[in-house]
Write a protein that holds these residues in place. Structure first.
Motif, mmCIF file in Angstrom:
data_model
loop_
_atom_site.group_PDB
_atom_site.id
_atom_site.type_symbol
_atom_site.label_atom_id
_atom_site.label_comp_id
_atom_site.label_asym_id
_atom_site.label_seq_id
_atom_site.Cartn_x
_atom_site.Cartn_y
_atom_site.Cartn_z
ATOM 1 N N ARG B 196 -22.162 -9.861 -12.834
ATOM 2 C CA ARG B 196 -21.182 -9.616 -13.902
ATOM 3 C C ARG B 196 -19.794 -9.354 -13.307
ATOM 4 O O ARG B 196 -18.781 -9.693 -13.908
ATOM 5 N N THR B 197 -19.734 -8.771 -12.108
ATOM 6 C CA THR B 197 -18.428 -8.532 -11.481
ATOM 7 C C THR B 197 -17.887 -9.829 -10.867
ATOM 8 O O THR B 197 -16.675 -10.064 -10.859
ATOM 9 N N MET B 198 -18.774 -10.706 -10.383
ATOM 10 C CA MET B 198 -18.328 -12.023 -9.903
ATOM 11 C C MET B 198 -17.729 -12.820 -11.069
ATOM 12 O O MET B 198 -16.694 -13.474 -10.923
ATOM 13 N N VAL B 199 -18.373 -12.741 -12.246
ATOM 14 C CA VAL B 199 -17.832 -13.430 -13.433
ATOM 15 C C VAL B 199 -16.449 -12.859 -13.770
ATOM 16 O O VAL B 199 -15.494 -13.606 -13.996
ATOM 17 N N GLU B 200 -16.332 -11.537 -13.770
ATOM 18 C CA GLU B 200 -15.047 -10.882 -14.047
ATOM 19 C C GLU B 200 -13.968 -11.365 -13.070
ATOM 20 O O GLU B 200 -12.860 -11.715 -13.477
ATOM 21 N N ALA B 201 -14.307 -11.430 -11.781
ATOM 22 C CA ALA B 201 -13.327 -11.850 -10.762
ATOM 23 C C ALA B 201 -12.913 -13.308 -10.985
ATOM 24 O O ALA B 201 -11.730 -13.647 -10.910
ATOM 25 N N LEU B 202 -13.869 -14.177 -11.282
ATOM 26 C CA LEU B 202 -13.565 -15.598 -11.510
ATOM 27 C C LEU B 202 -12.635 -15.770 -12.708
ATOM 28 O O LEU B 202 -11.703 -16.578 -12.691
ATOM 29 N N VAL B 203 -12.897 -14.982 -13.744
ATOM 30 C CA VAL B 203 -12.121 -15.069 -14.967
ATOM 31 C C VAL B 203 -10.715 -14.480 -14.748
ATOM 32 O O VAL B 203 -9.718 -15.019 -15.215
ATOM 33 N N GLU B 204 -10.631 -13.387 -13.987
ATOM 34 C CA GLU B 204 -9.316 -12.812 -13.651
ATOM 35 C C GLU B 204 -8.493 -13.830 -12.866
ATOM 36 O O GLU B 204 -7.306 -14.029 -13.137
ATOM 37 N N ALA B 205 -9.117 -14.484 -11.901
ATOM 38 C CA ALA B 205 -8.408 -15.489 -11.090
ATOM 39 C C ALA B 205 -7.927 -16.623 -11.986
ATOM 40 O O ALA B 205 -6.805 -17.111 -11.853
ATOM 41 N N ASN B 206 -8.769 -17.013 -12.951
ATOM 42 C CA ASN B 206 -8.417 -18.117 -13.849
ATOM 43 C C ASN B 206 -7.237 -17.763 -14.737
ATOM 44 O O ASN B 206 -6.467 -18.640 -15.129
ATOM 45 N N ARG B 207 -7.075 -16.494 -15.051
ATOM 46 C CA ARG B 207 -5.951 -16.062 -15.893
ATOM 47 C C ARG B 207 -4.760 -15.619 -15.059
ATOM 48 O O ARG B 207 -3.787 -15.100 -15.587
ATOM 49 N N GLY B 208 -4.858 -15.783 -13.725
ATOM 50 C CA GLY B 208 -3.754 -15.381 -12.848
ATOM 51 C C GLY B 208 -3.611 -13.875 -12.758
ATOM 52 O O GLY B 208 -2.530 -13.348 -12.525
ATOM 53 N N ARG B 209 -4.712 -13.152 -12.959
ATOM 54 C CA ARG B 209 -4.634 -11.692 -12.979
ATOM 55 C C ARG B 209 -5.379 -11.018 -11.834
ATOM 56 O O ARG B 209 -5.569 -9.796 -11.848
ATOM 57 N N LEU B 210 -5.829 -11.820 -10.875
ATOM 58 C CA LEU B 210 -6.557 -11.219 -9.750
ATOM 59 C C LEU B 210 -5.587 -10.382 -8.916
ATOM 60 O O LEU B 210 -4.456 -10.792 -8.674
ATOM 61 N N LYS B 211 -6.037 -9.208 -8.471
ATOM 62 C CA LYS B 211 -5.143 -8.315 -7.715
ATOM 63 C C LYS B 211 -4.989 -8.776 -6.265
ATOM 64 O O LYS B 211 -4.051 -8.380 -5.578
ATOM 65 N N THR B 212 -5.945 -9.567 -5.777
ATOM 66 C CA THR B 212 -5.817 -10.127 -4.426
ATOM 67 C C THR B 212 -5.339 -11.571 -4.558
ATOM 68 O O THR B 212 -5.344 -12.130 -5.652
ATOM 69 N N ARG B 213 -4.940 -12.200 -3.405
ATOM 70 C CA ARG B 213 -4.429 -13.566 -3.498
ATOM 71 C C ARG B 213 -5.528 -14.585 -3.791
ATOM 72 O O ARG B 213 -5.266 -15.682 -4.246
ATOM 73 N N SER B 214 -6.769 -14.216 -3.456
ATOM 74 C CA SER B 214 -7.884 -15.144 -3.665
ATOM 75 C C SER B 214 -9.182 -14.361 -3.771
ATOM 76 O O SER B 214 -9.244 -13.177 -3.429
ATOM 77 N N ILE B 215 -10.233 -15.070 -4.219
ATOM 78 C CA ILE B 215 -11.567 -14.466 -4.273
ATOM 79 C C ILE B 215 -12.034 -14.144 -2.849
ATOM 80 O O ILE B 215 -12.636 -13.099 -2.605
ATOM 81 N N ALA B 216 -11.731 -15.040 -1.914
ATOM 82 C CA ALA B 216 -12.119 -14.828 -0.510
ATOM 83 C C ALA B 216 -11.537 -13.505 -0.001
ATOM 84 O O ALA B 216 -12.228 -12.710 0.656
#
Lengths: 243, 243
Positions: B196-216
């Motif tokens: 569920r947290t991986m889904v959250e991270a993927l969705v945040e990245a898709n909306r340009g809202r990830l706090k890090t530059r990438s999932i990696a």
């Protein structure tokens, strides 16, 4: 102003579309939300007056409001006042003479069976559990007898008060995807319980339990006592209305 | 005698798999049915200890009974004593040393999003409503960073008490069918809230809202505070366990 909305709902917790004193119905809940919006009682007309427990993905409803609103504003205001199991999918202002029920040209309903020894609990609200062998070719062949313009008296309730029991079924499509069997019925209109009783008849024929020699003979009999109770409401969903 | 069953359940009305005093859990309800059958307390072990609200179509459970029963009899007896939202799909006697949890080699979970401005009420129990634009190519590309053997500390709860937070995700498949987006995750095992947290991270990245530059970079940070709350439980279903 005259408005048209497309509605989806989970019918599980409702006593159908039509207003009934003391019962929770889709029409009553929607009318409540509309009255809140317009400040006066509003009568809403649905293309298909779905029975208790029947669902919708594409019900069409029309009503008049004294206020003028654009479609997007109406959609958001209504969804804000409706429970989560009723959602407005589309909304627009329409010509003054549009009527969701009397103008409908054709309707498509879906009926779902779950065909396996044990029911899938994730489909329990939306499909009938059918644990018997299915002869899909026979099901499809039998369904052809129902297509066309017939007197469907054998497939409705005895007390059904319509002027005529002649209806046109323009198409039936039966498909299997894994354990899920879907029956799609399109027609100019359906009598009360007609679709669920057609499903019952098709399934009886498939199990060799039909009281007549064929579905065609059952139609000709116009005798409601020759087929069992309608298949359960929970398997039925109003998918689409065309104008 | 040692037994193995495959279980499907609608997790909506349960506080997850694991026994908890005073709570309705899948383990508690299943153990009650097993005790009724065997006349003595029975401990049941599940391949995946699903959290509150998570569903299953292919949970695997093992337990010992003093009575000897064939698989078909056990299946019918259990389904007769279980509520409709828990169903036994398969049942068999197995080798004495089989253990549903410790022997599991890989598990597949599905996460469903419903991607449209308005939620479909017929999917409200089983999918997260996601009304934002989706860049499917980016979602798939970002998911590749999660595949492989990594320390998933950033994706689990702080108090998670496992010896190691290194897990292997062997495959992620993301597909769209109409408005439904499905994420399929396969791996040797998952930490609590990891999917569920991986889904959250993927969705945040898709909306340009990830706090890090990438999932990696998020994985490498091992910092749980860099990603939001896990996506809701209702979108998650345990599909399959391999041995």
């Amino acid at each position: 102003m005259n408005y048209r909305i497309t509605l989806a709902y989970d019918g599980t917790d409702y006593s159908g579309w039509q207003f009934q004193l003391g019962r929770r119905t889709i029409q009553a809940v929607l009318s409540g939300a509309l009255e809140k919006l317009d400040g006066a009682p509003v009568t809403a007309y649905a293309a298909g007056r779905t029975d208790a427990g029947v669902h919708a993905e594409g019900q069409v409803v029309s009503f008049r409001l004294t206020r003028e609103m654009d479609g997007a504003t109406l959609l958001r205001a209504l969804n804000g006042n409706l429970p989560q199991d009723i959602r407005v999918l589309e909304s627009s202002q329409v010509a003054d003479d549009f009527h969701a029920r009397t103008d409908a040209k054709s309707k498509t309903y879906l009926y779902q069976l779950y065909n396996s020894e044990v029911m899938n609990p994730l489909l329990a609200r939306y499909a009938l559990h059918y644990p018997y062998d299915v002869d899909l070719d026979r099901l499809i062949e039998d369904s052809h007898s129902l297509v066309g313009t017939h007197d469907f008296t054998a497939f409705t309730v005895a007390e059904c008060e319509t002027r005529t029991r002649v209806r046109s079924v323009t198409g039936i499509k039966i498909e299997r995807a894994g354990n899920i069997l879907t029956f799609s019925f399109t027609g100019d209109g359906f009598l009360r319980y007609q679709i669920r009783t057609m499903v019952e008849a098709l399934v009886e024929a498939n199990r060799g339990r039909l009281k007549t020699r064929s579905i065609a003979e059952l139609i000709l009999s116009r005798d409601r006592s020759l087929v069992g109770a309608p298949a359960p409401a929970k398997g039925l969903t109003l998918m689409k209305v065309e104008y």
